[in-house]
Write a protein that holds these residues in place. Structure first.
Motif, short mmCIF file in Angstrom:
data_model
loop_
_atom_site.label_atom_id
_atom_site.label_comp_id
_atom_site.label_asym_id
_atom_site.label_seq_id
_atom_site.Cartn_x
_atom_site.Cartn_y
_atom_site.Cartn_z
N THR A 41 59.57 83.53 21.85
CA THR A 41 60.29 82.27 21.72
C THR A 41 61.78 82.55 21.64
N ALA A 42 62.56 81.51 21.90
CA ALA A 42 64.01 81.67 21.85
C ALA A 42 64.48 82.12 20.48
N SER A 43 63.86 81.61 19.43
CA SER A 43 64.28 81.97 18.08
C SER A 43 64.01 83.44 17.80
N GLU A 44 62.87 83.97 18.29
CA GLU A 44 62.56 85.38 18.08
C GLU A 44 63.53 86.26 18.85
N GLN A 45 63.93 85.83 20.09
CA GLN A 45 64.84 86.62 20.89
C GLN A 45 66.21 86.70 20.24
N SER A 280 69.61 76.92 6.47
CA SER A 280 70.48 78.10 6.41
C SER A 280 70.03 79.21 7.35
N CYS A 281 68.82 79.10 7.89
CA CYS A 281 68.25 80.21 8.67
C CYS A 281 68.83 80.23 10.08
N ASP A 282 69.29 81.41 10.50
CA ASP A 282 69.85 81.57 11.84
C ASP A 282 68.81 81.46 12.94
N ALA A 283 67.52 81.54 12.59
CA ALA A 283 66.47 81.48 13.60
C ALA A 283 66.01 80.04 13.90
N PHE A 284 66.45 79.07 13.10
CA PHE A 284 66.04 77.68 13.31
C PHE A 284 66.80 77.12 14.51
N ALA A 285 66.08 76.75 15.55
CA ALA A 285 66.69 76.35 16.82
C ALA A 285 66.96 74.85 16.85
N THR A 286 67.79 74.44 17.81
CA THR A 286 68.08 73.03 17.98
C THR A 286 68.68 72.80 19.36
N ASP A 287 68.70 71.53 19.79
CA ASP A 287 69.39 71.19 21.03
C ASP A 287 70.87 70.95 20.76
N ASP A 288 71.19 70.63 19.50
CA ASP A 288 72.57 70.40 19.08
C ASP A 288 72.56 70.32 17.56
N GLU A 289 73.67 70.70 16.94
CA GLU A 289 73.74 70.65 15.48
C GLU A 289 73.54 69.23 14.95
N ALA A 290 73.80 68.23 15.81
CA ALA A 290 73.60 66.84 15.39
C ALA A 290 72.15 66.57 15.03
N TRP A 378 80.88 75.11 7.82
CA TRP A 378 81.51 73.93 8.42
C TRP A 378 82.51 74.34 9.51
N THR A 379 83.14 75.48 9.33
CA THR A 379 84.27 75.85 10.19
C THR A 379 84.06 77.11 11.02
N SER A 380 83.00 77.86 10.74
CA SER A 380 82.83 79.13 11.45
C SER A 380 81.34 79.44 11.58
N GLY A 381 81.05 80.55 12.18
CA GLY A 381 79.66 80.97 12.34
C GLY A 381 79.13 80.68 13.72
N ALA A 382 78.10 81.40 14.08
CA ALA A 382 77.51 81.25 15.40
C ALA A 382 76.68 79.97 15.48
N ALA A 383 76.57 79.45 16.68
CA ALA A 383 75.69 78.30 16.90
C ALA A 383 74.25 78.73 16.72
N ARG A 384 73.40 77.80 16.37
CA ARG A 384 71.98 78.10 16.24
C ARG A 384 71.39 78.42 17.63
N PRO A 385 70.22 79.10 17.67
CA PRO A 385 69.56 79.30 18.96
C PRO A 385 69.30 77.96 19.63
N HIS A 386 69.56 77.91 20.92
CA HIS A 386 69.34 76.66 21.65
C HIS A 386 67.87 76.56 22.04
N GLY A 387 67.22 75.53 21.59
CA GLY A 387 65.81 75.35 21.90
C GLY A 387 65.33 73.99 21.48
N SER A 388 64.36 73.47 22.20
CA SER A 388 63.78 72.19 21.87
C SER A 388 62.34 72.16 22.32
N GLY A 389 61.43 71.94 21.36
CA GLY A 389 60.03 71.80 21.70
C GLY A 389 59.73 70.55 22.49
N SER A 390 60.73 69.65 22.64
CA SER A 390 60.53 68.43 23.40
C SER A 390 60.70 68.64 24.90
N VAL A 391 61.45 69.68 25.29
CA VAL A 391 61.68 69.93 26.71
C VAL A 391 60.38 70.34 27.39
#
Length: 541
Positions: A41-45, A280-290, A378-391
């Motif tokens: 999965t994207a989160s594992e990669q 807080s977990c870096d492995a939690f994916a999303t399509d956007d932080e929103a 709020w101001t720094s850090g890497a974006a979460r893994p991009h992924g969506s189980g809806s796609v």
């Protein structure tokens, strides 16, 4: 009598009694014989590999190797110094692999000799798993119990085509996952530790997707019931797993959670410590932080008595610098529950115009040195893994004939996207649109002025016609593919104004006492059981 027969057959495993063949285990030396590497999965990669990950992945890649195409030719494999006395009259009906090999041997077998059936292995460590799979053919019983061993034998049994093993293994795995463990979460941690051995839902195993969904559901239920505060969980065998990683494995990605009512309900019921670990977990994916911010809003909506310090701490887990522009500039300042003042919002938007790096760091230092204390993410850090189980999933939508208009929506990048069928006054055709709205759990002070992209999506509406057998069958009445920002919209939506031609309007009643014509009769081609229906699907980028 039947039980006696079963006991007799079970007792023949490894016995010379009535034996007419031997099973030989070989090591493949041909890399071309090895199965394709298992996709992750994207989160594992994104999350990186621990030594345990690498060990488990190697086992997964080396399991279930392809046999030589013709058994009569000298094998290309190295023989393991271990053979199993066996019985073709038991193996043939219990395994498609052995049935095929036995049939190839029949023509050239010397009189009075025992057939040799060969099982290729990727590693000597696979030998006990192969023997367990063959034992099941005789006994119909599992002789392993841990999640890792069940999955290793499952892969081998699937390759050998052992009848009934997949079902028995899956039943045992689900029983293990649903067992109330002591201490808490150990079974979830055990499943997580051997996740690379789980079947790939994109492969040829038709039961893989259902098994993974059921295991994750069991994991979610245990996490909802968790009463502890520890950030680390000890799995069976002693390996340590971070609580956030367990949550990210069970819940996977924000839009997938939000678009599945059952999973969303469990996420809304998580204890505060678990939600904080998930956000807080870096492995939690999303399509956007929103969508992550929306998930937090859903949880707060379900937990209105949350203490202020807990709410602020949870809000501090949102990576505001990765919000889409509509949320950052239009939605965020309208959320009274989010601890950000109007002046802070102005500074935050100004910061986003500064390139990340030393310049942005200096800006944040100046902006927060006296009045404001911003959480670092709020101001720094890497974006979460991009992924969506809806796609790639096809979502069915429908609206009752008396409620022609908008259907239930689905979340995309923090906005709720929903199909809408609209008929202009006096029009001869209805329009099919995708519209958007803000989910009510956000509780904005007003509707923001933003433009929204529906992403790469396909909206389909059905019609119903009589088929060759006389029954009504579903056909495509309209389909439109949206291309991200090329088809962006405001709240009113975007689509095709004359997508669904309607029947001619019925004539008005001639006499006052006559029955008035049904105003919905014009929609008849598109109604099934009183509802308009279709599908909405998000497409890969």
């Amino acid at each position: 009598m039947l039980q006696a027969l079963r006991s007799f057959v079970a007792a023949l495993f490894g016995s010379e009694d009535s034996s007419d063949c031997i099973v030989e285990f070989n090591l493949s030396k041909d890399e071309a014989d090895r199965p394709a590497k298992r996709q992750r999965t994207a989160s594992e990669q994104k999350s990186g590999d621990s030594e345990e990950d690498k060990k488990l992945r190697a086992e997964a890649q080396n399991a279930a190797l392809t046999a030589t195409s013709e058994a009569s030719q000298p094998p290309k494999q190295e023989v393991i110094d271990d053979v199993l006395v066996a019985h073709t009259w038991i193996l043939r009906p219990g395994s498609t692999f052995f049935r095929s090999q036995a049939e190839r041997w029949t023509a050239e077998q010397p009189a009075g000799s025992k057939r040799v059936l060969r099982v290729p292995l990727g590693s000597p460590d696979d030998l006990p798993h192969a023997r367990s799979a063959i034992r099941f053919i005789y006994t119909g019983e599992l002789d392993v119990s841990s999640a890792a061993n069940l999955l290793r034998v499952r892969r081998m049994a699937s390759y050998l085509g052992v009848e009934g093993y997949t079902e028995a293994c899956d039943t045992a795995l689900l029983a293990l996952a649903r067992k109330a463990p002591a201490p808490p979460l150990t079974t979830v941690a055990e499943l997580y530790a051997c996740r690379t051995l789980l079947p790939d839902p994109r492969g040829e195993d038709p039961t893989a997707a259902g098994l993974l969904d059921s295991l994750r559901t069991a994991g979610q239920e245990q996490l909802v019931a968790y009463k502890g505060t520890a950030a680390e969980v000890t799995a069976t065998g002693g390996s340590k797993v971070q609580l956030g990683e367990l949550l990210a494995w069970a819940f996977q990605d924000a839009p997938g959670v939000l678009n599945n009512p059952a999973v969303k309900g469990r996420a809304r019921s998580l204890p505060p410590c678990c939600l904080e670990a998930l956000l807080s977990c870096d492995a939690f994916a999303t399509d956007d932080e929103a969508s992550v911010l929306l998930l937090l809003a859903e949880w707060l909506d379900a937990n209105p008595s949350t203490a202020e310090d807990v709410r602020k701490r949870l809000c501090g887990c949102i990576r505001l610098c990765h919000l889409n522009s509509g949320y950052l500039t239009g939605v965020l300042p309208l959320l009274s529950w989010f601890p950000l003042t109007p002046d802070e919002h102005i500074l935050l938007c100004q910061m986003m115009a500064v390139l990340s790096g030393a310049s942005r760091d200096q800006f944040v230092k100046m902006a927060t040195q006296s009045d404001y204390q911003w959480p670092s993410c709020w101001t720094s850090g890497a974006a979460r893994p991009h992924g969506s189980g809806s796609v790639g999933r096809v979502f069915e939508w429908s609206v009752a004939q008396e409620d022609v208009g908008g259907a239930t929506g689905l979340v995309y990048r923090g906005f709720e996207i929903y199909p809408s069928v609209q008929l202009p006054l006096g029009g001869g055709a209805a329009g099919a649109y995708l519209c958007c709205r803000l989910p009510t759990c956000l509780k904005p002070s007003r509707v923001p002025a933003v433009v929204v992209s529906p992403g790469n999506a396909r909206l389909t509406a059905w019609k119903w016609a009589e088929g060759s057998d006389g029954r009504r069958e579903r056909q495509t009445a309209h389909s439109f593919t949206y291309k991200d920002w090329s088809d962006c919209m405001r709240w009113a939506g975007w689509g095709t104004p004359k997508a669904l031609p309607l029947l001619a309007a019925p004539a008005a009643a001639a006499a006052p006492s006559a029955v008035a014509p049904d105003p919905l009769a014009r929609w008849a081609p598109y109604l099934h059981e009183g509802r308009l229906s279709g599908t909405l699907e998000w497409l890969p980028a």
